[in-house]
Design an enzyme around this catalytic site. Sequence first.
Site, short mmCIF file in Angstrom:
data_model
loop_
_atom_site.label_atom_id
_atom_site.label_comp_id
_atom_site.label_asym_id
_atom_site.label_seq_id
_atom_site.Cartn_x
_atom_site.Cartn_y
_atom_site.Cartn_z
N ARG A 47 1.15 -12.92 3.50
CA ARG A 47 -0.02 -12.52 4.26
C ARG A 47 -1.00 -11.67 3.44
O ARG A 47 -2.19 -11.96 3.39
CB ARG A 47 0.41 -11.70 5.51
N THR A 48 -0.49 -10.62 2.80
CA THR A 48 -1.39 -9.67 2.14
C THR A 48 -2.11 -10.33 0.97
O THR A 48 -3.33 -10.22 0.82
CB THR A 48 -0.58 -8.45 1.65
N LYS A 91 7.91 -9.29 -20.90
CA LYS A 91 8.19 -9.05 -22.32
C LYS A 91 8.35 -7.56 -22.61
O LYS A 91 8.39 -7.16 -23.77
CB LYS A 91 7.06 -9.62 -23.17
N ARG A 96 0.29 -4.53 -5.45
CA ARG A 96 1.54 -4.32 -4.70
C ARG A 96 2.64 -4.07 -5.72
O ARG A 96 2.74 -4.78 -6.73
CB ARG A 96 1.88 -5.53 -3.84
N HIS A 151 1.41 1.19 3.22
CA HIS A 151 0.79 -0.14 3.22
C HIS A 151 -0.50 0.03 4.02
O HIS A 151 -0.60 -0.40 5.18
CB HIS A 151 1.74 -1.15 3.87
N1 CP Z 1 2.77 -7.81 6.31
C1 CP Z 1 2.93 -8.08 5.00
O1 CP Z 1 2.72 -7.23 4.12
O2 CP Z 1 3.31 -9.38 4.73
P1 CP Z 1 3.49 -9.96 3.27
O3 CP Z 1 4.67 -9.27 2.63
O4 CP Z 1 3.72 -11.44 3.46
O5 CP Z 1 2.24 -9.67 2.48
#
Ligand code: CP
Length: 308
Positions: A58-59, A86, A108, A136
């Site tokens: 999603r993100t 590496k 992320r 998040h």
């Molecule tokens: N909600 C969320 O962060 O989903 P993803 O891990 O798929 O990005």
Amino acid sequence: MSLARRHLLGLEGVSAQEITTILDTAESLKEISARPIKKVPTLRGKTVVHFFYEASTRTRTSFELAAKRLSADTVSLSASTSSLTKGETLIDTAKNLQAMSPDLIVMRHSMSGAPHLLARHIPCSIINAGDGTHEHPTQGLLDLLTIRQVKGRLDGLKVSIIGDISHSRVARSGIIGLNTMGSAVTVYGPNTLLPPQVQSLGVSVAGSMDEAIAEADVVMMLRVQKERLSDVLFPSLREYAQRFGLGMRHLAQAKPDVVVMHPGPINRGVEISPQVADGPWSVILDQVANGVAVRMALLYLLIGQEAA
Ligand code: CP
């Protein structure tokens, strides 16, 4: 509308006024995704790097779509296909990316604080797309937008967050954002998955599923994060589902207009039953749609002002 900040590293320290600005901007940009031609020139000439050290559906997809719908150039980098394999350090990787003059890096990482480290070493804007068990923030914002759309407000609402609070960056950003906007948050989950002194986060702790759900305007279920559970913190997924999973029997006790949320990915039949996830009270796919709008808003507010 503008934000007086260069990065979005967390919702900690983000004011109610800033959150309202982001949500209002997301509302105004949302219709672009409904157009036959889903593109505006707002970020033409800007470059956004998506740097994902952890899996994401999603993100990552919604950030890519958000940038493309605003006409930014985008580059995607995964840990497994980069020179991190590496032995290059995170800071060296970031400095090398910076040498190619991006305007913004979306990151992320499994390590809490990784985007903050990046922000100290390179000058471009950074958005935290989830760091370890810390925050998040874009998930928190899309959740706030979804609740505001359905309930018409954020202040005075009762929101219950249920599940693995300890390991959940979604819960942490959600609690911070909801508290800032005047909602009352209750948490519930196995004692082993509640952080010590959880009340210090500004939440109440329910003693049972029924108590957590009875008065809630919004029930937010959390994923059991198998990848972050180093010890056996509950007996089995079957027992978890029986004691902490949301099923139809719980909705029978809930307010008639209760809304059910989940950040995804869902463990169907564990923290939420398929009937609940797919039922009329579920706004799970609205959350996903709002993810694109919120991320468009952030890109615009952080790097689009001088381009506008
Ligand atoms: N909600 C969320 O962060 O989903 P993803 O891990 O798929 O990005």
